[in-house]
Design a protein around this motif. Structure first.
Motif, mmCIF file in Angstrom:
data_model
loop_
_atom_site.group_PDB
_atom_site.id
_atom_site.type_symbol
_atom_site.label_atom_id
_atom_site.label_comp_id
_atom_site.label_asym_id
_atom_site.label_seq_id
_atom_site.Cartn_x
_atom_site.Cartn_y
_atom_site.Cartn_z
ATOM 1 N N HIS A 215 43.169 30.682 25.969
ATOM 2 C CA HIS A 215 42.810 29.770 27.021
ATOM 3 C C HIS A 215 43.884 29.623 28.058
ATOM 4 O O HIS A 215 43.646 29.652 29.252
ATOM 5 N N VAL A 216 45.095 29.724 27.512
ATOM 6 C CA VAL A 216 46.102 29.543 28.337
ATOM 7 C C VAL A 216 46.413 30.911 29.195
ATOM 8 O O VAL A 216 46.691 30.783 30.379
ATOM 9 N N VAL A 217 46.239 31.969 28.573
ATOM 10 C CA VAL A 217 46.241 33.214 29.205
ATOM 11 C C VAL A 217 45.196 33.237 30.225
ATOM 12 O O VAL A 217 45.479 33.958 31.319
ATOM 13 N N PHE A 218 44.028 32.945 29.959
ATOM 14 C CA PHE A 218 42.778 32.805 30.879
ATOM 15 C C PHE A 218 43.340 31.933 32.215
ATOM 16 O O PHE A 218 42.850 32.619 33.221
ATOM 17 N N LEU A 219 43.721 31.084 32.111
ATOM 18 C CA LEU A 219 44.185 30.056 33.044
ATOM 19 C C LEU A 219 45.347 30.704 33.867
ATOM 20 O O LEU A 219 45.328 30.505 35.252
ATOM 21 N N ASN A 220 46.105 31.543 33.202
ATOM 22 C CA ASN A 220 47.340 32.205 34.023
ATOM 23 C C ASN A 220 46.349 33.306 35.027
ATOM 24 O O ASN A 220 47.092 33.347 36.113
ATOM 25 N N TYR A 221 45.362 33.591 34.793
ATOM 26 C CA TYR A 221 44.699 34.502 35.631
ATOM 27 C C TYR A 221 44.275 33.818 36.989
ATOM 28 O O TYR A 221 44.412 34.325 38.161
ATOM 29 N N PHE A 222 43.886 32.762 36.778
ATOM 30 C CA PHE A 222 43.697 31.773 37.892
ATOM 31 C C PHE A 222 44.830 31.493 38.723
ATOM 32 O O PHE A 222 45.109 31.536 39.903
ATOM 33 N N SER A 223 45.815 30.896 37.979
ATOM 34 C CA SER A 223 47.169 30.664 38.363
ATOM 35 C C SER A 223 47.800 31.628 39.462
ATOM 36 O O SER A 223 48.392 31.724 40.477
ATOM 37 N N ASN A 224 47.802 32.911 38.798
ATOM 38 C CA ASN A 224 48.375 34.143 39.507
ATOM 39 C C ASN A 224 47.454 34.421 40.729
ATOM 40 O O ASN A 224 48.152 34.798 41.881
ATOM 41 N N ALA A 225 46.268 34.416 40.730
ATOM 42 C CA ALA A 225 45.454 34.406 41.917
ATOM 43 C C ALA A 225 45.406 33.463 42.939
ATOM 44 O O ALA A 225 45.798 33.655 44.200
ATOM 45 N N LEU A 226 45.836 32.206 42.513
ATOM 46 C CA LEU A 226 45.977 31.118 43.463
ATOM 47 C C LEU A 226 47.426 31.321 44.227
ATOM 48 O O LEU A 226 47.542 31.065 45.291
#
Length: 270
Positions: A215-226
């Motif tokens: 889930h941490v890795v999953f959230l990082n995809y949102f962080s990078n796109a943001l």
């Protein structure tokens, strides 16, 4: 032959002054034609520049929508992921969290897709592409965001494809009790875990650790796109003399603006 002789005689009867007037008239006609073509091309270039400027304005507005959508999804997920990290760390340290802390298990399956608007960007790609944008850092910022967005979307789809298999405690596990209470006025499902039994299960702890990392890795995809979305929005806004104000009217934080500026500096140095 008689015809050619008559034509030659007619030309010889034209004096130098008439030849000069004829030449000036011819030059005037040619100059008029050239000026008309130039005015037509100038008008076309001006019209194309106006259309391109209008397209860039709409792209900037779309980028504000991108930031709003991705940031809202990111900010909704971040507290859950943080709670999951704390829960997994406690189990890893040999602690047995409270019943309330066990509710962190319920959000491991939360894996929303990124659905950012890209219709204006697609229109731009069909009308000259990024080459039509003069400033290099703007072109690069747009390209980077679109690349990050597409990569993140594919990775998120991959994570979602096996999300069920990563469920730490499936509904069929006897150590979980699910009750349906429609008259509570809130969430009708109430989930209770046998925390004592689960804390003693080594396999359960391993599943929680793996799910938390996922889930941490999953959230990082949102962080990078943001991050790249904000950088794109700021770059587009600067090129148009505007400010990047996300579509949800929630202004960028100082930290977000600083990160965007830093990213743009890196883009200019490439």
């Amino acid at each position: 032959m008689v015809l050619f002789r008559r034509v030659g005689d007619a030309f010889r009867r034209i004096d130098d002054r008439e030849w000069l007037l004829l030449a000036l008239e011819t030059l005037g006609v040619l100059a008029g034609i050239l000026i008309a073509f130039e005015l037509q091309e100038w008008g076309q270039r001006r019209s194309e520049a106006a259309r391109h400027h209008e397209l860039m304005e709409r792209l900037q507005e779309e980028s504000e929508g991108d930031v709003a959508v991705i940031r809202n999804m990111h900010d909704q997920m971040a507290p859950f992921v943080r709670r999951e990290e704390i829960f997994a760390a406690a189990l890893g340290n040999g602690e047995c969290p409270s019943a309330d802390d066990f509710q962190a298990i319920n959000t491991f399956g939360m894996m929303p897709a990124i659905a950012a608007p890209t219709s204006v960007y697609q229109e731009l790609m069909g009308a000259g592409g990024l080459a039509s944008i003069e400033r290099k850092e703007v072109r690069t910022a747009i390209a980077r965001f679109q690349s990050t967005l597409q990569f993140s979307q594919k990775q998120i789809d991959y994570f979602r494809s096996f999300a069920i298999s990563m469920d730490p405690v499936p509904n069929t596990d006897p150590r979980v009790m699910i009750r349906f209470s429609p008259d509570t006025g809130g969430e009708p499902l109430a989930i209770q875990y046998d925390s004592k039994a689960l804390c003693a299960d080594h396999a359960f702890k391993n599943k929680i650790a793996a799910a938390a990392r996922q889930h941490v890795v999953f959230l990082n995809y949102f962080s990078n796109a943001l991050r790249d979305g904000i950088a794109m929005c700021v770059a587009l806004s600067d090129s148009l003399g505007r400010r990047c104000v996300p579509a949800d009217a929630r202004p960028l934080t100082k930290k977000e603006i600083d990160l965007a500026r830093q990213s743009l500096v890196e883009l200019r140095e490439r």
